[in-house]
Design an enzyme around this catalytic site. Structure first.
Site, PDB file in Angstrom:
ATOM      1  CE  LYS A 198       8.126  -3.530   8.725  1.00 42.21           C
ATOM      2  NZ  LYS A 198       8.174  -4.466   9.817  1.00 42.21           N
ATOM      3  CE  LYS A 207       3.662  -6.869   2.934  1.00 37.76           C
ATOM      4  NZ  LYS A 207       3.434  -5.759   3.882  1.00 37.76           N
TER       5      LYS A 207
HETATM    6  P1  NAP Z   1      -1.664 -12.168   7.995  1.00 45.31           P
HETATM    7  O1  NAP Z   1      -1.600 -13.063   9.172  1.00 45.31           O
HETATM    8  O2  NAP Z   1      -1.511 -12.733   6.632  1.00 45.31           O
HETATM    9  O3  NAP Z   1      -3.052 -11.379   8.096  1.00 45.31           O
HETATM   10  C1  NAP Z   1      -3.472 -10.494   7.086  1.00 45.31           C
HETATM   11  C2  NAP Z   1      -4.767  -9.875   7.531  1.00 45.31           C
HETATM   12  O4  NAP Z   1      -5.207  -8.965   6.519  1.00 45.31           O
HETATM   13  C3  NAP Z   1      -5.904 -10.900   7.698  1.00 45.31           C
HETATM   14  O5  NAP Z   1      -6.729 -10.459   8.747  1.00 45.31           O
HETATM   15  C4  NAP Z   1      -6.620 -10.793   6.349  1.00 45.31           C
HETATM   16  O6  NAP Z   1      -7.962 -11.221   6.400  1.00 45.31           O
HETATM   17  C5  NAP Z   1      -6.540  -9.308   6.127  1.00 45.31           C
HETATM   18  N1  NAP Z   1      -6.719  -8.919   4.722  1.00 45.31           N
HETATM   19  C6  NAP Z   1      -5.819  -9.093   3.709  1.00 45.31           C
HETATM   20  N2  NAP Z   1      -6.306  -8.587   2.573  1.00 45.31           N
HETATM   21  C7  NAP Z   1      -7.532  -8.077   2.859  1.00 45.31           C
HETATM   22  C8  NAP Z   1      -8.510  -7.397   2.112  1.00 45.31           C
HETATM   23  N3  NAP Z   1      -8.327  -7.140   0.799  1.00 45.31           N
HETATM   24  N4  NAP Z   1      -9.655  -7.021   2.716  1.00 45.31           N
HETATM   25  C9  NAP Z   1      -9.830  -7.280   4.030  1.00 45.31           C
HETATM   26  N5  NAP Z   1      -8.924  -7.903   4.829  1.00 45.31           N
HETATM   27  C10 NAP Z   1      -7.790  -8.293   4.237  1.00 45.31           C
HETATM   28  O7  NAP Z   1      -0.580 -10.991   8.080  1.00 45.31           O
HETATM   29  P2  NAP Z   1       0.144 -10.382   9.357  1.00 45.31           P
HETATM   30  O8  NAP Z   1       1.395 -11.165   9.606  1.00 45.31           O
HETATM   31  O9  NAP Z   1      -0.840 -10.184  10.456  1.00 45.31           O
HETATM   32  O10 NAP Z   1       0.625  -8.972   8.746  1.00 45.31           O
HETATM   33  C11 NAP Z   1      -0.227  -7.845   8.700  1.00 45.31           C
HETATM   34  C12 NAP Z   1       0.632  -6.640   8.336  1.00 45.31           C
HETATM   35  O11 NAP Z   1       1.657  -6.471   9.327  1.00 45.31           O
HETATM   36  C13 NAP Z   1       1.358  -6.790   6.980  1.00 45.31           C
HETATM   37  O12 NAP Z   1       1.404  -5.565   6.306  1.00 45.31           O
HETATM   38  C14 NAP Z   1       2.756  -7.240   7.401  1.00 45.31           C
HETATM   39  O13 NAP Z   1       3.751  -6.888   6.458  1.00 45.31           O
HETATM   40  C15 NAP Z   1       2.933  -6.483   8.706  1.00 45.31           C
HETATM   41  N6  NAP Z   1       3.928  -7.095   9.618  1.00 45.31           N
HETATM   42  C16 NAP Z   1       3.935  -8.442   9.862  1.00 45.31           C
HETATM   43  C17 NAP Z   1       4.893  -8.993  10.705  1.00 45.31           C
HETATM   44  C18 NAP Z   1       4.952 -10.492  10.987  1.00 45.31           C
HETATM   45  O14 NAP Z   1       5.951 -10.947  11.582  1.00 45.31           O
HETATM   46  N7  NAP Z   1       3.953 -11.283  10.619  1.00 45.31           N
HETATM   47  C19 NAP Z   1       5.814  -8.167  11.335  1.00 45.31           C
HETATM   48  C20 NAP Z   1       5.771  -6.796  11.111  1.00 45.31           C
HETATM   49  C21 NAP Z   1       4.817  -6.266  10.239  1.00 45.31           C
HETATM   50  P3  NAP Z   1      -8.308 -12.795   6.254  1.00 45.31           P
HETATM   51  O15 NAP Z   1      -8.161 -13.368   7.650  1.00 45.31           O
HETATM   52  O16 NAP Z   1      -9.700 -12.830   5.764  1.00 45.31           O
HETATM   53  O17 NAP Z   1      -7.323 -13.386   5.276  1.00 45.31           O
END
Ligand code: NAP
Length: 298
Positions: free
Chosen positions: A172, A240
């Site tokens: 990744k 990040k």
């Molecule tokens: P996001 O929308 O910001 O969601 C983050 C999630 O993690 C939320 O459910 C949040 O809960 C939870 N979370 C964060 N810290 C936490 C903690 N300490 N304890 C419990 N829950 C926690 O992010 P996302 O876009 O879905 O991304 C998730 C992962 O996928 C990341 O590692 C990101 O790099 C990866 N990713 C993202 C994309 C993209 O295009 N967005 C693409 C590929 C990979 P709350 O709802 O309570 O905040």
């Protein structure tokens, strides 16, 4: 009987991935730190878990998709973490993008309790998560990969077992090195074209299908020309991932000059409060340096 699935982390990615598991007929228990984000999936038929440990107690396979390395450590090993509810023989699949080294440590900690782990970071963005077309890069044991394959197939299209624990995260990060390398090349090329006085649209048409073309140039150059900074992937998330690349590269002793440069350029945009814009807004950092902006001819 198919295995019961747990899902921890219903953010932008987790929402779509969990919905696709429900759609494929898996029995699903979900948990999210912000409880309101569980409502849609519960309305669609998911069970509501009370904590990561509770989700694990009700599941055979537990998927996590949270933000960063400390967050995965918290939901897996914390006070209410998965490790306190999962039975020996359970499988944890981490779909977050985090440190390869921390992943190996997590796999070892879970392994001491007889719990298996796969790292399975994804690419394809929120659209890929919603449509079930993600690319999934998987690290860990081959038997556990085979066990998890029906789950991966419900969430993604290109599913590749790339090696042992941490290898999925490493691949990744390889993906992210290429993404930002393509992005800085595109931005520098557009600035050069603008300075050279050529028509940007004609330049795009002339070269996007040739050897200089790329997914980034095809999809993001038109957005730059329209000064449309809406994110497919935000600068903050990109940053990040670049931090993870720089940390891993430091541990490995490998020079990554382009990734380092892009990290610093994104930092200038974050300092200006632009971290929520798309990663192609990188061109703004070059505009600040050059003292002129991209402005296609009308
Ligand atoms: P996001 O929308 O910001 O969601 C983050 C999630 O993690 C939320 O459910 C949040 O809960 C939870 N979370 C964060 N810290 C936490 C903690 N300490 N304890 C419990 N829950 C926690 O992010 P996302 O876009 O879905 O991304 C998730 C992962 O996928 C990341 O590692 C990101 O790099 C990866 N990713 C993202 C994309 C993209 O295009 N967005 C693409 C590929 C990979 P709350 O709802 O309570 O905040």
């Amino acid at each position: 009987m198919s295995e019961r699935i747990g899902f921890v982390g219903l953010g932008i990615m987790g929402q779509g991935m969990a919905a696709n598991l429900l759609g494929a007929g898996f029995e699903l228990t979900v948990w999210n730190r912000t409880i309101t984000r569980m409502q849609d999936l519960v309305a669609q038929g998911a069970h509501a878990g009370a904590s990561p440990a509770d989700v694990a107690a009700r599941s055979d396979i537990i998927i996590t998709c949270v933000s960063d390395t400390p967050d995965v450590q918290a939901v897996l090993l914390g006070e209410q973490g998965v490790i306190h509810g999962a039975r020996p023989g359970a499988l944890v699949i981490d779909c977050s993008t985090i440190s390869p080294q921390a992943t190996r440590e997590l796999a070892a900690a879970l392994g001491e309790k007889g719990i298996h782990m796969l790292d399975a970071p994804v690419s394809g963005g929120s659209e890929g998560a919603a449509k079930g077309t993600l690319s999934i890069m998987v690290g860990g044991d081959g038997d556990q990969f085979a066990r998890a394959l029906p789950i991966f197939q419900a969430m993604g299209k290109t599913i590749t077992h790339v090696g042992g624990h941490g290898a999925g995260q490493t691949v990744k990060l390889v993906n992210q090195v290429l993404v930002v390398g393509n992005c800085i090349a595109m931005c520098e090329a557009l600035m050069f074209a603008q300075a050279g006085g050529v028509d940007l649209q004609k330049t795009y048409t002339a070269i996007s299908q040739g050897a200089a073309g790329s997914w980034m140039f095809t999809n993001r150059a038109p957005q730059i020309m329209a000064r449309d900074w809406r994110p497919g992937f935000t600068i903050d998330l990109q940053q990040k991932d670049l931090r993870l690349v720089l940390e891993a590269a430091d541990e490995l002793g490998v020079p990554v000059p382009v990734t380092s440069l892009v990290f610093q350029l994104y930092r200038t945009l974050q300092a200006r409060g632009e971290g929520s814009e798309g990663n192609h807004a990188l061109i703004k950092a070059l505009e600040h340096l050059a003292g002129f902006e991209i402005a296609p001819k009308a």
